[in-house]
Design an enzyme around this catalytic site. Structure first.
Site, short mmCIF file in Angstrom:
data_model
loop_
_atom_site.label_atom_id
_atom_site.label_comp_id
_atom_site.label_asym_id
_atom_site.label_seq_id
_atom_site.Cartn_x
_atom_site.Cartn_y
_atom_site.Cartn_z
N GLY A 200 4.33 -6.77 1.70
CA GLY A 200 4.25 -5.69 2.67
C GLY A 200 5.25 -4.60 2.30
N SER A 201 4.97 -3.34 2.57
CA SER A 201 5.86 -2.29 2.06
C SER A 201 5.57 -0.94 2.72
CB SER A 201 5.71 -2.18 0.54
OG SER A 201 4.34 -2.13 0.20
#
Length: 237
Positions: A200-201
């Site tokens: 996730g980012s």
């Protein structure tokens, strides 16, 4: 006319599959090959475990997908560097490691969930001026302070239209690896893949003064295609 088929049906089917199923970014190969090996081992002990392994491997391949994108050919625009959700539109100072003046610029932040395509793309054609990595924390990428506190990789580029853009890859809560595949001095094309973040980012795009933002908070973007902003004509801003 001979009436014979003009192509091999099998070859045509393979071509259609390639056009339908996105290719995988090279960074995903070790994970997928490892998953295949683990699945084969698990299947020897249990068919159910083998199914779990196969599904996990398929999910891993989907995470590292790199679909083809066609960037708009208009001048003076910046396209999205990532697929995801526009989480913030606000003024902020670019990362200090780039050596830019500490003057706020409009920043558009896109949050990537684990279900989004995770490759990052160049927002406009131009030349890479500086690439700077900075270690940091792994806070949830949707938090405001993630831009300042989290591990990040910042890119400064000058576009062919004479603009200065900053793109920042930011690690998230479960992201522990930022990959950047461009170097200072590289000539780049709009929409071209330049990196990937696992898992996730968030990606921040800093715009030059006078830019007109064309997206809204809560809108979904398509990396390499969605126009984030119209950039000012030379001499404006």
């Amino acid at each position: 006319m001979s009436g014979k088929p003009t192509g091999n049906p099998l070859t045509h089917a393979v071509q259609l599959a390639r056009e339908t199923i996105p290719p995988m970014h090279p960074a995903g190969r070790p994970f997928v090959f490892g998953g295949i090996a683990a699945t084969l081992v698990l299947r020897r002990f249990s068919k159910k475990l083998g199914v779990v392994g196969a599904l996990t491997t398929a999910a891993m391949a989907a995470f590292f997908r790199e679909p083809a994108r066609v960037a708009p050919s208009r001048d003076n625009i910046a396209v999205a560097s990532a697929d995801g959700l526009v989480s913030l539109i606000e003024e902020a100072v670019p990362p200090p490691e780039l050596g830019l003046p500490a003057v706020p610029r409009m920043r558009v932040s896109v949050f990537l969930s684990v279900f989004d395509v995770h490759v990052q793309r160049i927002p406009a054609p131009g030349v890479i001026e500086k690439v700077a990595y900075r270690p940091g924390k792994f806070l949830s990428a949707d938090l405001d302070k993630a831009s300042e506190d989290n591990e990040r990789n910042s890119v400064l580029m000058h576009t062919d239209d004479g603009h200065e853009l900053v793109v920042v890859q930011i690690a998230g809560l479960v992201a522990r690896r930022i990959l950047c595949e461009i170097n200072e001095g590289d000539k780049v094309a709009a929409g071209a893949t330049y990196g990937i973040i696992r898992f996730g980012s968030r990606v921040d795009l800093y715009l030059p003064p006078g830019s007109r933002v064309l997206v809204e908070k809560g809108q979904r973007t398509v990396g390499g295609e969605t126009v984030i902003a119209e950039l000012p004509a030379l001499g404006e801003g």
